[in-house]
Design a protein around this motif. Structure first.
Motif, PDB file in Angstrom:
ATOM      1  N   TYR A  38       0.907  -1.188   0.214  1.00 42.39           N
ATOM      2  CA  TYR A  38       0.143  -0.141   0.056  1.00 42.39           C
ATOM      3  C   TYR A  38       0.778   1.208  -0.006  1.00 42.39           C
ATOM      4  N   HIS A  39       2.076   1.093   0.277  1.00 41.01           N
ATOM      5  CA  HIS A  39       2.943   2.269   0.418  1.00 41.01           C
ATOM      6  C   HIS A  39       4.083   2.089  -0.766  1.00 41.01           C
ATOM      7  N   TYR A  40       4.291   2.566  -1.963  1.00 37.04           N
ATOM      8  CA  TYR A  40       5.413   2.780  -2.662  1.00 37.04           C
ATOM      9  C   TYR A  40       5.302   3.979  -3.616  1.00 37.04           C
ATOM     10  N   GLU A  41       4.191   4.528  -4.007  1.00 40.90           N
ATOM     11  CA  GLU A  41       4.093   5.570  -4.949  1.00 40.90           C
ATOM     12  C   GLU A  41       4.985   6.695  -4.293  1.00 40.90           C
ATOM     13  N   TYR A  42       5.060   6.682  -3.107  1.00 44.37           N
ATOM     14  CA  TYR A  42       5.329   8.186  -2.302  1.00 44.37           C
ATOM     15  C   TYR A  42       6.792   8.256  -2.247  1.00 44.37           C
ATOM     16  N   ILE A  43       7.362   6.965  -2.569  1.00 42.85           N
ATOM     17  CA  ILE A  43       8.983   6.906  -2.370  1.00 42.85           C
ATOM     18  C   ILE A  43       9.788   8.151  -3.046  1.00 42.85           C
ATOM     19  N   PRO A  44       9.771   8.099  -4.361  1.00 47.56           N
ATOM     20  CA  PRO A  44      10.565   9.185  -4.989  1.00 47.56           C
ATOM     21  C   PRO A  44      10.229  10.442  -4.668  1.00 47.56           C
ATOM     22  N   VAL A  45       9.138  10.532  -4.402  1.00 47.52           N
ATOM     23  CA  VAL A  45       8.612  12.146  -3.869  1.00 47.52           C
ATOM     24  C   VAL A  45       9.145  12.301  -2.711  1.00 47.52           C
ATOM     25  N   ALA A  46       8.975  11.302  -1.714  1.00 44.08           N
ATOM     26  CA  ALA A  46       9.521  11.622  -0.343  1.00 44.08           C
ATOM     27  C   ALA A  46      11.027  11.821  -0.355  1.00 44.08           C
ATOM     28  N   ARG A  47      11.742  10.938  -1.199  1.00 44.97           N
ATOM     29  CA  ARG A  47      13.226  11.132  -1.055  1.00 44.97           C
ATOM     30  C   ARG A  47      13.648  12.466  -1.673  1.00 44.97           C
ATOM     31  N   ASP A  48      12.784  12.861  -2.459  1.00 50.99           N
ATOM     32  CA  ASP A  48      13.252  14.197  -3.367  1.00 50.99           C
ATOM     33  C   ASP A  48      12.916  15.328  -2.066  1.00 50.99           C
ATOM     34  N   SER A  49      11.949  15.257  -1.454  1.00 53.48           N
ATOM     35  CA  SER A  49      11.694  16.049  -0.321  1.00 53.48           C
ATOM     36  C   SER A  49      12.616  16.192   0.692  1.00 53.48           C
ATOM     37  N   PHE A  50      12.941  15.065   1.058  1.00 53.56           N
ATOM     38  CA  PHE A  50      13.937  14.582   2.344  1.00 53.56           C
ATOM     39  C   PHE A  50      15.268  15.260   1.829  1.00 53.56           C
ATOM     40  N   GLU A  51      15.671  15.124   0.551  1.00 52.16           N
ATOM     41  CA  GLU A  51      16.835  15.646   0.015  1.00 52.16           C
ATOM     42  C   GLU A  51      17.038  17.162   0.005  1.00 52.16           C
ATOM     43  N   LYS A  52      15.826  17.734  -0.224  1.00 49.29           N
ATOM     44  CA  LYS A  52      15.854  19.147  -0.065  1.00 49.29           C
ATOM     45  C   LYS A  52      16.005  19.716   1.151  1.00 49.29           C
ATOM     46  N   VAL A 223       6.615  10.178  16.699  1.00 48.89           N
ATOM     47  CA  VAL A 223       5.637   9.244  16.057  1.00 48.89           C
ATOM     48  C   VAL A 223       4.596  10.239  15.334  1.00 48.89           C
ATOM     49  N   THR A 224       4.427  10.019  14.031  1.00 46.38           N
ATOM     50  CA  THR A 224       3.192  10.665  13.479  1.00 46.38           C
ATOM     51  C   THR A 224       2.440   9.543  12.623  1.00 46.38           C
ATOM     52  N   ALA A 225       1.105   9.711  12.775  1.00 46.94           N
ATOM     53  CA  ALA A 225       0.167   8.667  11.963  1.00 46.94           C
ATOM     54  C   ALA A 225       0.042   9.123  10.656  1.00 46.94           C
ATOM     55  N   LEU A 226       0.241  10.543  10.515  1.00 44.43           N
ATOM     56  CA  LEU A 226      -0.060  11.251   9.166  1.00 44.43           C
ATOM     57  C   LEU A 226       0.957  10.914   7.982  1.00 44.43           C
ATOM     58  N   GLY A 227       0.438  10.761   6.804  1.00 44.91           N
ATOM     59  CA  GLY A 227       1.335  10.649   5.704  1.00 44.91           C
ATOM     60  C   GLY A 227       0.908   9.488   4.996  1.00 44.91           C
ATOM     61  N   HIS A 228      -0.375   9.136   4.344  1.00 43.95           N
ATOM     62  CA  HIS A 228      -0.991   8.008   3.780  1.00 43.95           C
ATOM     63  C   HIS A 228      -0.238   8.113   2.600  1.00 43.95           C
ATOM     64  N   ASN A 229      -0.475   9.063   1.713  1.00 35.85           N
ATOM     65  CA  ASN A 229      -0.642   9.206   0.167  1.00 35.85           C
ATOM     66  C   ASN A 229       0.573  10.096  -0.274  1.00 35.85           C
ATOM     67  N   VAL A 230       0.863   9.817  -1.695  1.00 34.13           N
ATOM     68  CA  VAL A 230       2.250  10.718  -2.304  1.00 34.13           C
ATOM     69  C   VAL A 230       1.952  12.020  -2.230  1.00 34.13           C
ATOM     70  N   GLU A 231       1.079  12.705  -2.450  1.00 38.58           N
ATOM     71  CA  GLU A 231       0.786  14.154  -2.413  1.00 38.58           C
ATOM     72  C   GLU A 231       1.318  14.847  -1.214  1.00 38.58           C
ATOM     73  N   MET A 232       1.027  14.087  -0.083  1.00 38.06           N
ATOM     74  CA  MET A 232       1.295  14.670   1.221  1.00 38.06           C
ATOM     75  C   MET A 232       2.885  15.009   1.398  1.00 38.06           C
ATOM     76  N   TYR A 233       3.586  14.157   0.735  1.00 33.50           N
ATOM     77  CA  TYR A 233       5.015  14.489   0.617  1.00 33.50           C
ATOM     78  C   TYR A 233       5.676  15.716  -0.068  1.00 33.50           C
ATOM     79  N   ARG A 234       4.613  16.355  -0.852  1.00 32.59           N
ATOM     80  CA  ARG A 234       4.682  17.518  -1.563  1.00 32.59           C
ATOM     81  C   ARG A 234       4.067  18.778  -0.754  1.00 32.59           C
ATOM     82  N   ASP A 235       3.575  18.472   0.130  1.00 32.35           N
ATOM     83  CA  ASP A 235       2.645  19.418   1.102  1.00 32.35           C
ATOM     84  C   ASP A 235       3.739  20.323   1.986  1.00 32.35           C
ATOM     85  N   GLY A 236       3.751  21.686   1.860  1.00 26.59           N
ATOM     86  CA  GLY A 236       4.725  22.192   3.013  1.00 26.59           C
ATOM     87  C   GLY A 236       4.503  21.891   4.362  1.00 26.59           C
TER      88      GLY A 236
END
Length: 258
Positions: A38-52, A223-236
């Motif tokens: 259920y959690h794989y599409e977020y990975i490249p977006v999250a990685r880019d955000s973490f690197e920024k 701990v945060t329970a938030l963060g289900h989908n890919v768009e969240m890792y683009r949200d400031g």
């Protein structure tokens, strides 16, 4: 090839994704982001955000999809981030590595799916590290999130009342762990019973944390329970929440004395 060289190759592969970084950094962080059903599409977006974030805030980032990284020496990392990657996937050596790290003063950040263990009781140490056990969640809905502790850095980029859409995890506390809530969800703002046929969710009432911190072993846990989908890792705002929690875990700063 015998087991030891194979293990060495696995560990090397686990840390091979470290990006080039400037020499002047505040601290080092390891992020584990394993693809799951259920959690794989977020990975490249999250990685880019973490690197920024790493470039912006001058911290050293190691990104990996391989839990074998936990078999290596973790002492250089000010914090490890389990990003939608539960410790239930770890083998015995990897479990021992995480336990050793926390007992030596390491710090952990646990995000969304990393809270969940499918078979409670198989690794109680990890369940206590998280601080709560996942029970169920209703269908993804928009709800009102409020600050339970406005003094925590994980809230500094958020409004006092925040509209957010997520899976509102429900929790139990079988080990009696004391946590300090950071964010809560107002169950009056969504339907806690809206769920798939054959399943039952009842909500948690007025006390429903969705982010918290506590001390465990010799370290800090955010701990945060938030963060289900890919768009969240683009949200400031969400990234401000994650960064505040990560910075606090790594440094232990930002809160008034208690």
């Amino acid at each position: 090839m015998n087991a030891q060289p194979l293990q060495a190759l696995a560990v090397a592969a686990a840390i091979a994704s470290t990006p080039a970084l400037a020499a002047d950094t505040q601290f080092a962080v390891l992020v584990l982001a394993m693809p799951t059903k259920y959690h794989y599409e977020y990975i490249p977006v999250a990685r880019d955000s973490f690197e920024k974030l790493a470039r912006l805030h001058a911290f050293e980032l190691t990104w990996t999809a391989q839990p074998a990284a936990f078999e290596a020496d973790l002492s250089k990392y000010a914090a490890v981030v389990l990003l939608n990657s539960s410790g239930e996937e770890f083998n015995e050596a990897q479990r021992a590595g995480l336990e050793r790290y926390m007992k030596a003063g390491g710090n952990a950040v646990v995000v969304h799916r990393a809270i969940i263990v499918a078979k409670p009781g198989q690794w109680p140490w990890y369940e206590k590290l998280v601080g709560r056990n996942f029970v169920i969640h209703p269908m993804l809905q928009t709800a009102v999130v409020t600050k339970a502790d406005a003094t925590h850095p994980a809230t500094f980029g958020l409004p006092d009342r925040w509209l957010w859409s997520d899976e509102w995890y429900e929790f139990s506390n079988p080990y009696g762990v004391t946590i300090h809530p950071i964010l809560s969800v107002d169950e009056r703002s969504y339907d806690p019973t809206k769920i798939w046929p054959g399943q039952v969710a009842k909500g948690m009432g007025g006390d429903h944390p969705v982010s918290w911190w506590h001390s465990y072993e010799q370290g800090r846990v955010f701990v945060t329970a938030l963060g289900h989908n890919v768009e969240m890792y683009r949200d400031g705002r969400y990234l401000d929440h994650l960064w505040g929690g990560l910075w606090w875990a790594a440094k232990g700063l930002g809160q008034p004395p208690r």
